[in-house]
Motif scaffolding. Structure first.
Motif, short mmCIF file in Angstrom:
data_model
loop_
_atom_site.label_atom_id
_atom_site.label_comp_id
_atom_site.label_asym_id
_atom_site.label_seq_id
_atom_site.Cartn_x
_atom_site.Cartn_y
_atom_site.Cartn_z
N ALA A 39 0.82 -1.21 0.00
CA ALA A 39 0.00 0.00 0.00
C ALA A 39 0.86 1.26 0.00
O ALA A 39 0.55 2.23 -0.70
N ASP A 51 -7.30 1.86 -6.06
CA ASP A 51 -6.69 0.65 -5.53
C ASP A 51 -6.31 -0.38 -6.57
O ASP A 51 -5.60 -1.33 -6.28
N ARG A 107 -3.22 -2.20 -4.92
CA ARG A 107 -2.69 -1.58 -3.70
C ARG A 107 -2.25 -2.65 -2.68
O ARG A 107 -1.31 -2.43 -1.93
#
Length: 159
Positions: A39, A51, A107
C-alpha cells in the motif's frame, strides 16, 4: 514484516507452473510484499486515489494518456514461448540487471524482484497481466501489461 511467503499468495501457482519452471535461485528473489508495504509503495509510486488499475482516472499519471507513448503486443512472444523478455521492453526501459523492480497488481499486491530475474521469468508474470504495472526503483520508465495481450510504454512523474 515487509514480505510474506510467496506460498501465501493465492496466485503463487504462476511461479510454480510446470510448463514454465523457475530456477530456485530466481524463485528466492521473487518476493511478495506485505499488504502494508504494498500500500505504501502503491500510494507513493502508482496512485493515491485508486486501488486497482481498472479504476485509474485521468487526474493521476496512471490514467493520463500523456503518460503513455506507445502500445505494443506482448502476447505473441509469450505464445511463441520466447524465454527472454522481448527486446522492445528491455530497450525501452534501459535498466541494469540489478535494478529493483516492482510488479504492481493492486494496492494490496506488489511483487518485488530484480530486473534480471523478471527478464528470465516474464512469462510467469504475464499470467497476472491485468493492468499490472512494472516499475523500477528510482526509475521513471514504466510498462503496463494488459489482459488483451498489449502493453503500454510510458513514463511516470519523477519522484
Amino acid at each position: 514484516m515487509n514480505y510474506i511467503a510467496l506460498d501465501e499468495f493465492k496466485k503463487a501457482w504462476v511461479f510454480r507452473h510446470k510448463d514454465l519452471p523457475i530456477e530456485e535461485q530466481d524463485l528466492a528473489q521473487i518476493k511478495l510484499m506485505s499488504a502494508g508495504r504494498s500500500a505504501t509503495l502503491w500510494t507513493t509510486m502508482v496512485s493515491k486515489e485508486k486501488d486497482h488499475p481498472d479504476f485509474f482516472v485521468s487526474s493521476e499519471w496512471t490514467g493520463d494518456s500523456k503518460s503513455w507513448q506507445e502500445s505494443v503486443n506482448w502476447e505473441a512472444k509469450w505464445e511463441a514461448e520466447e524465454p527472454e523478455l522481448p527486446e522492445v521492453f528491455t530497450t525501452f526501459l534501459g535498466w541494469e540487471d540489478n535494478t529493483t523492480v516492482y510488479f504492481c497488481l493492486s494496492r494490496e499486491h506488489v511483487i518485488e524482484t530484480r530486473f534480471d530475474v523478471f527478464k528470465r521469468t516474464w512469462q510467469n508474470f504475464m499470467f497476472l497481466a491485468d493492468g499490472s504495472l512494472l516499475l523500477g526503483k528510482k526509475r521513471d520508465a514504466v510498462i503496463q501489461f494488459l489482459a488483451d495481450g498489449s502493453a503500454k510504454l510510458g513514463h511516470r512523474p519523477k519522484d
